[in-house]
Design a protein around this motif. Sequence first.
Motif, PDB file in Angstrom:
ATOM      1  N   ASP A  30      14.159 -17.297 -34.356  1.00 45.15           N
ATOM      2  CA  ASP A  30      15.399 -16.582 -33.248  1.00 45.15           C
ATOM      3  C   ASP A  30      14.778 -15.580 -32.488  1.00 45.15           C
ATOM      4  O   ASP A  30      14.886 -15.262 -31.279  1.00 45.15           O
ATOM      5  N   ALA A  31      13.967 -14.496 -33.113  1.00 47.50           N
ATOM      6  CA  ALA A  31      13.392 -13.223 -32.889  1.00 47.50           C
ATOM      7  C   ALA A  31      12.224 -13.894 -31.687  1.00 47.50           C
ATOM      8  O   ALA A  31      12.207 -13.275 -30.486  1.00 47.50           O
ATOM      9  N   TRP A  32      11.497 -14.877 -31.931  1.00 43.93           N
ATOM     10  CA  TRP A  32      10.555 -15.301 -31.116  1.00 43.93           C
ATOM     11  C   TRP A  32      10.993 -16.188 -29.890  1.00 43.93           C
ATOM     12  O   TRP A  32      10.566 -15.877 -28.953  1.00 43.93           O
ATOM     13  N   MET A  33      12.160 -16.749 -29.964  1.00 40.59           N
ATOM     14  CA  MET A  33      12.648 -17.359 -29.078  1.00 40.59           C
ATOM     15  C   MET A  33      13.186 -16.563 -27.999  1.00 40.59           C
ATOM     16  O   MET A  33      13.208 -16.564 -26.802  1.00 40.59           O
ATOM     17  N   GLN A  34      14.258 -15.377 -28.624  1.00 34.42           N
ATOM     18  CA  GLN A  34      14.660 -14.443 -27.815  1.00 34.42           C
ATOM     19  C   GLN A  34      13.472 -13.706 -26.982  1.00 34.42           C
ATOM     20  O   GLN A  34      13.595 -13.300 -25.682  1.00 34.42           O
ATOM     21  N   GLU A  35      12.328 -13.316 -27.568  1.00 36.61           N
ATOM     22  CA  GLU A  35      11.230 -12.905 -26.954  1.00 36.61           C
ATOM     23  C   GLU A  35      10.714 -13.712 -25.634  1.00 36.61           C
ATOM     24  O   GLU A  35      10.357 -13.257 -24.704  1.00 36.61           O
ATOM     25  N   ALA A  36      10.472 -15.162 -26.123  1.00 37.25           N
ATOM     26  CA  ALA A  36      10.075 -15.840 -25.170  1.00 37.25           C
ATOM     27  C   ALA A  36      11.198 -16.210 -23.693  1.00 37.25           C
ATOM     28  O   ALA A  36      10.689 -15.953 -22.687  1.00 37.25           O
ATOM     29  N   LEU A  37      12.297 -16.017 -24.036  1.00 38.68           N
ATOM     30  CA  LEU A  37      13.247 -15.863 -23.062  1.00 38.68           C
ATOM     31  C   LEU A  37      13.351 -14.648 -21.920  1.00 38.68           C
ATOM     32  O   LEU A  37      13.243 -14.737 -20.990  1.00 38.68           O
ATOM     33  N   ARG A  38      13.134 -13.559 -22.826  1.00 39.79           N
ATOM     34  CA  ARG A  38      13.006 -12.276 -21.991  1.00 39.79           C
ATOM     35  C   ARG A  38      11.711 -12.288 -21.310  1.00 39.79           C
ATOM     36  O   ARG A  38      11.637 -11.684 -20.049  1.00 39.79           O
ATOM     37  N   ALA A  39      10.792 -12.920 -21.913  1.00 40.75           N
ATOM     38  CA  ALA A  39       9.497 -12.834 -21.137  1.00 40.75           C
ATOM     39  C   ALA A  39       9.188 -13.888 -19.933  1.00 40.75           C
ATOM     40  O   ALA A  39       8.361 -13.913 -19.188  1.00 40.75           O
ATOM     41  N   GLY A  40      10.311 -14.827 -19.903  1.00 42.32           N
ATOM     42  CA  GLY A  40      10.316 -15.719 -18.601  1.00 42.32           C
ATOM     43  C   GLY A  40       9.099 -16.814 -18.797  1.00 42.32           C
ATOM     44  O   GLY A  40       8.833 -17.394 -18.012  1.00 42.32           O
ATOM     45  N   VAL A  41       9.183 -17.191 -20.385  1.00 43.00           N
ATOM     46  CA  VAL A  41       8.146 -18.261 -20.673  1.00 43.00           C
ATOM     47  C   VAL A  41       8.660 -19.540 -19.730  1.00 43.00           C
ATOM     48  O   VAL A  41       9.867 -19.871 -20.016  1.00 43.00           O
ATOM     49  N   PRO A  42       8.098 -20.296 -18.938  1.00 46.09           N
ATOM     50  CA  PRO A  42       8.569 -21.566 -18.567  1.00 46.09           C
ATOM     51  C   PRO A  42       8.856 -22.615 -19.597  1.00 46.09           C
ATOM     52  O   PRO A  42       8.235 -22.791 -20.628  1.00 46.09           O
ATOM     53  N   GLU A 101       2.047 -18.380 -22.772  1.00 46.13           N
ATOM     54  CA  GLU A 101       1.783 -16.977 -22.217  1.00 46.13           C
ATOM     55  C   GLU A 101       1.943 -16.066 -23.249  1.00 46.13           C
ATOM     56  O   GLU A 101       1.416 -14.713 -22.973  1.00 46.13           O
ATOM     57  N   MET A 102       2.420 -16.222 -24.542  1.00 47.87           N
ATOM     58  CA  MET A 102       2.570 -15.231 -25.467  1.00 47.87           C
ATOM     59  C   MET A 102       1.478 -15.640 -26.781  1.00 47.87           C
ATOM     60  O   MET A 102       1.645 -14.979 -27.433  1.00 47.87           O
TER      61      MET A 102
END
Length: 211
Positions: A30-42, A101-102
């Motif tokens: 969940d933490a990594w998914m939230q970070e991916a969303l905030r980072a704008g990962v396609p 990207e991450m």
Amino acid sequence: MTNLSQLRKSYEAGELDEVRAANEPLRQFDAWMQEALRAGVPEPNAMTLATVSADGRPSTRVVLIKGFDERGIVWYTNYASRKGRELAGHPHAALQFHWVEMERVVRIEGRVERTDAAESDAYYASRPLDSRLGAWASPQSEVISSRAVLVANAARAAAEHGLHPPRPPHWGGFRLVPDRWEFWQGRKSRLHDRLSYRLVDGQWLRERLAP
């Protein structure tokens, strides 16, 4: 032939250690998914799904996660497709997220079950009309003569069902119930961070793996 042997990338975007990592894999995901969303990962919700046929032949494809909680990871598809047939015969699978990207990968393994009809109905009803009609139009994984077949099938479904098509009986959700997770963070000099979570006697055992 194109020479790819000299392609190199130094992974330096982050780190993953036992001090900061969650004790339970779902919280870490969940933490990594939230970070991916905030980072704008396609398409951070895109995941590779691996299944196995009756004769042991593996196959992969990209599907979209539509939900996750303590019960597992959910996606939706045609039950008569190749993946649907393979999961019916061998109800275990593996999933992989690759957030380039991450410099992160998440791998998940476990048994697979169908979501109940009410859950599938609710998600189907939330989809755009074209997508709902598309579920009727596509005989997924079957050979067709041309794209015209899909167009004709979609037109037929629209004429028959109008603005409120019901969920096709061959279409619905799958849920992977994890018993293994792995979180991979790229690091410099190929000394990557890998944290594994295994379900042992109902508890998650977290271990570091060599890269």
